[in-house]
Scaffold this motif. Sequence first.
Motif, PDB file in Angstrom:
ATOM      1  N   ASN A  86       2.052 -28.735  24.042  1.00 52.45           N
ATOM      2  CA  ASN A  86       1.940 -27.299  23.798  1.00 52.45           C
ATOM      3  C   ASN A  86       1.991 -26.990  22.311  1.00 52.45           C
ATOM      4  OD1 ASN A  86       2.022 -26.574  26.650  1.00 52.45           O
ATOM      5  ND2 ASN A  86       4.193 -27.112  26.580  1.00 52.45           N
ATOM      6  N   ILE A  87       1.199 -25.996  21.899  1.00 49.24           N
ATOM      7  CA  ILE A  87       1.149 -25.561  20.507  1.00 49.24           C
ATOM      8  C   ILE A  87       1.450 -24.070  20.471  1.00 49.24           C
ATOM      9  CG2 ILE A  87      -0.335 -25.257  18.491  1.00 49.24           C
ATOM     10  CD1 ILE A  87      -1.987 -27.651  19.577  1.00 49.24           C
ATOM     11  N   VAL A  88       2.379 -23.678  19.605  1.00 50.70           N
ATOM     12  CA  VAL A  88       2.704 -22.264  19.436  1.00 50.70           C
ATOM     13  C   VAL A  88       2.447 -21.869  17.990  1.00 50.70           C
ATOM     14  CG1 VAL A  88       4.505 -20.500  19.558  1.00 50.70           C
ATOM     15  CG2 VAL A  88       4.450 -22.348  21.263  1.00 50.70           C
ATOM     16  N   LEU A  89       1.556 -20.916  17.785  1.00 51.60           N
ATOM     17  CA  LEU A  89       1.232 -20.395  16.449  1.00 51.60           C
ATOM     18  C   LEU A  89       2.007 -19.109  16.243  1.00 51.60           C
ATOM     19  CD1 LEU A  89      -0.849 -22.232  15.025  1.00 51.60           C
ATOM     20  CD2 LEU A  89      -1.327 -22.123  17.460  1.00 51.60           C
ATOM     21  N   ASN A  90       3.103 -19.209  15.489  1.00 44.10           N
ATOM     22  CA  ASN A  90       4.009 -18.083  15.316  1.00 44.10           C
ATOM     23  C   ASN A  90       3.970 -17.487  13.907  1.00 44.10           C
ATOM     24  OD1 ASN A  90       6.530 -16.436  15.961  1.00 44.10           O
ATOM     25  ND2 ASN A  90       7.276 -17.715  14.290  1.00 44.10           N
ATOM     26  N   ALA A  91       3.401 -18.192  12.951  1.00 43.95           N
ATOM     27  CA  ALA A  91       3.419 -17.734  11.562  1.00 43.95           C
ATOM     28  C   ALA A  91       2.778 -16.355  11.436  1.00 43.95           C
ATOM     29  CB  ALA A  91       2.690 -18.730  10.672  1.00 43.95           C
ATOM     30  N   GLY A  92       3.409 -15.500  10.655  1.00 47.07           N
ATOM     31  CA  GLY A  92       2.860 -14.163  10.472  1.00 47.07           C
ATOM     32  C   GLY A  92       3.575 -13.419   9.363  1.00 47.07           C
ATOM     33  N   ILE A  93       3.018 -12.263   9.004  1.00 46.66           N
ATOM     34  CA  ILE A  93       3.590 -11.456   7.928  1.00 46.66           C
ATOM     35  C   ILE A  93       3.463  -9.983   8.292  1.00 46.66           C
ATOM     36  CG2 ILE A  93       1.428 -11.246   6.610  1.00 46.66           C
ATOM     37  CD1 ILE A  93       3.071 -11.500   4.062  1.00 46.66           C
ATOM     38  N   LEU A  94       4.439  -9.206   7.844  1.00 48.71           N
ATOM     39  CA  LEU A  94       4.377  -7.755   7.942  1.00 48.71           C
ATOM     40  C   LEU A  94       4.946  -7.185   6.659  1.00 48.71           C
ATOM     41  CD1 LEU A  94       4.095  -4.965   9.246  1.00 48.71           C
ATOM     42  CD2 LEU A  94       6.280  -5.371  10.417  1.00 48.71           C
ATOM     43  N   GLN A  95       4.070  -6.709   5.790  1.00 55.01           N
ATOM     44  CA  GLN A  95       4.500  -6.036   4.576  1.00 55.01           C
ATOM     45  C   GLN A  95       4.361  -4.539   4.809  1.00 55.01           C
ATOM     46  OE1 GLN A  95       2.352  -7.603   1.174  1.00 55.01           O
ATOM     47  NE2 GLN A  95       3.812  -9.287   0.962  1.00 55.01           N
ATOM     48  N   TYR A  96       5.483  -3.884   4.934  1.00 58.70           N
ATOM     49  CA  TYR A  96       5.484  -2.460   5.305  1.00 58.70           C
ATOM     50  C   TYR A  96       5.731  -1.589   4.078  1.00 58.70           C
ATOM     51  CZ  TYR A  96       6.735   1.838   7.722  1.00 58.70           C
ATOM     52  OH  TYR A  96       6.777   3.142   8.168  1.00 58.70           O
ATOM     53  N   PRO A  97       4.965  -0.461   3.985  1.00 59.58           N
ATOM     54  CA  PRO A  97       3.888   0.008   4.872  1.00 59.58           C
ATOM     55  C   PRO A  97       2.553  -0.613   4.491  1.00 59.58           C
ATOM     56  CG  PRO A  97       4.301   1.644   3.181  1.00 59.58           C
ATOM     57  CD  PRO A  97       5.304   0.538   2.953  1.00 59.58           C
ATOM     58  N   ASN A  98       1.606  -0.592   5.441  1.00 61.23           N
ATOM     59  CA  ASN A  98       0.263  -1.104   5.165  1.00 61.23           C
ATOM     60  C   ASN A  98      -0.776  -0.149   5.749  1.00 61.23           C
ATOM     61  OD1 ASN A  98      -0.102  -2.447   8.084  1.00 61.23           O
ATOM     62  ND2 ASN A  98       1.846  -3.142   7.273  1.00 61.23           N
ATOM     63  N   ARG A  99      -0.724   1.087   5.248  1.00 61.94           N
ATOM     64  CA  ARG A  99      -1.591   2.155   5.739  1.00 61.94           C
ATOM     65  C   ARG A  99      -3.048   1.952   5.309  1.00 61.94           C
ATOM     66  NH1 ARG A  99       3.115   4.835   3.802  1.00 61.94           N
ATOM     67  NH2 ARG A  99       4.345   5.694   5.536  1.00 61.94           N
ATOM     68  N   ALA A 100      -3.963   2.317   6.190  1.00 61.01           N
ATOM     69  CA  ALA A 100      -5.390   2.199   5.895  1.00 61.01           C
ATOM     70  C   ALA A 100      -5.798   3.075   4.718  1.00 61.01           C
ATOM     71  CB  ALA A 100      -6.209   2.564   7.137  1.00 61.01           C
ATOM     72  N   GLY A 159      -1.316  -0.246   9.744  1.00 60.41           N
ATOM     73  CA  GLY A 159      -2.758  -0.387   9.823  1.00 60.41           C
ATOM     74  C   GLY A 159      -3.263  -1.803   9.678  1.00 60.41           C
ATOM     75  N   ALA A 160      -2.917  -2.467   8.579  1.00 57.68           N
ATOM     76  CA  ALA A 160      -3.406  -3.827   8.326  1.00 57.68           C
ATOM     77  C   ALA A 160      -2.791  -4.824   9.303  1.00 57.68           C
ATOM     78  CB  ALA A 160      -3.092  -4.242   6.890  1.00 57.68           C
ATOM     79  N   TYR A 161      -1.519  -4.641   9.623  1.00 53.74           N
ATOM     80  CA  TYR A 161      -0.868  -5.533  10.578  1.00 53.74           C
ATOM     81  C   TYR A 161      -1.553  -5.449  11.940  1.00 53.74           C
ATOM     82  CZ  TYR A 161       2.749  -7.539  13.575  1.00 53.74           C
ATOM     83  OH  TYR A 161       3.416  -8.302  14.490  1.00 53.74           O
ATOM     84  N   SER A 162      -1.784  -4.230  12.408  1.00 53.71           N
ATOM     85  CA  SER A 162      -2.442  -4.040  13.704  1.00 53.71           C
ATOM     86  C   SER A 162      -3.847  -4.618  13.699  1.00 53.71           C
ATOM     87  CB  SER A 162      -2.491  -2.546  14.054  1.00 53.71           C
ATOM     88  OG  SER A 162      -1.202  -2.004  14.171  1.00 53.71           O
ATOM     89  N   ALA A 163      -4.578  -4.378  12.613  1.00 52.89           N
ATOM     90  CA  ALA A 163      -5.948  -4.900  12.517  1.00 52.89           C
ATOM     91  C   ALA A 163      -5.961  -6.420  12.541  1.00 52.89           C
ATOM     92  CB  ALA A 163      -6.610  -4.380  11.242  1.00 52.89           C
ATOM     93  N   SER A 164      -5.000  -7.037  11.859  1.00 52.66           N
ATOM     94  CA  SER A 164      -4.955  -8.505  11.812  1.00 52.66           C
ATOM     95  C   SER A 164      -4.632  -9.084  13.188  1.00 52.66           C
ATOM     96  CB  SER A 164      -3.930  -8.974  10.776  1.00 52.66           C
ATOM     97  OG  SER A 164      -2.605  -8.650  11.161  1.00 52.66           O
ATOM     98  N   LYS A 165      -3.780  -8.409  13.954  1.00 56.92           N
ATOM     99  CA  LYS A 165      -3.442  -8.893  15.296  1.00 56.92           C
ATOM    100  C   LYS A 165      -4.590  -8.642  16.276  1.00 56.92           C
ATOM    101  CE  LYS A 165       0.695 -10.554  14.591  1.00 56.92           C
ATOM    102  NZ  LYS A 165       1.002 -12.005  14.757  1.00 56.92           N
TER     103      LYS A 165
END
Length: 248
Positions: A86-100, A159-165
């Motif tokens: 099994n492989i789990v890809l958990n790496a991620g980032i959230l720099q708040y705020p990231n408004r469009a 915005g950017a976080y949601s778009a990336s996901k």
Amino acid sequence: MADTWVIVGASRGIGLEFVRQILQNGHYVIAGVRNVKADRILELKSHCTTPERCIIEECDITNEESIQKFANKVGEAARSGLRVKNIVLNAGILQYPNRATEISFSDFALHLHTNTIGPIICAQKLVNLDPESPPSKVVFISSDSGSATIFRDDEDGFGAYSASKAALNQMLRHMAAELTRRGGKWSNTSVLAMHPGEVQTDMANIDLGWEVEGSIQADESVIGMLKVIEEKNETGSFWCWDGRRHPW
């Protein structure tokens, strides 16, 4: 030999908890971390009765060379006898705020590279290591923020976080379909997206303009996700940590 799990983004939070629980369950772990000297994962390994069951390797998800070197290390471990299940890809980032309406080009690119491009390329390298023994499950830690069906307009500054996901979700669905079309043993690989819940982690420790409901701890989230990973085999599907199907 016990199963081997590859956890990418394992130095803290949800990824570290995956490592902790998988080791407790008697399995082997290859942990991909940006900094191999990260205190928490080294401490966790030091308390393991059989430290050789926890292999820690560098994997900077924003660096293609680092991803390739990590994949090579996983390949070496597999050739030495470890069966990567099994492989789990958990790496991620959230720099708040990231408004469009405000985010810079570079900050938007950072979210895409860390949350979308890096995890997909890393999964691609790992999935293709051994055509005779591909992994059973490839799991991407996504978010309900990336759902295109349920738009959460109360999430100001995401915005950017949601778009990336959302982009991650689409790419992993294509990965699932492509592996199915390959046929043979590839068709037995199940690609899943997981919403881990509103988990209290360092990344989520930010001052938001709204109240987050239903917060849970990392251990509860991972207990639920491990159960889902074990039970769900429908490739290209999206699940919540508690077993509910999540809409794309």
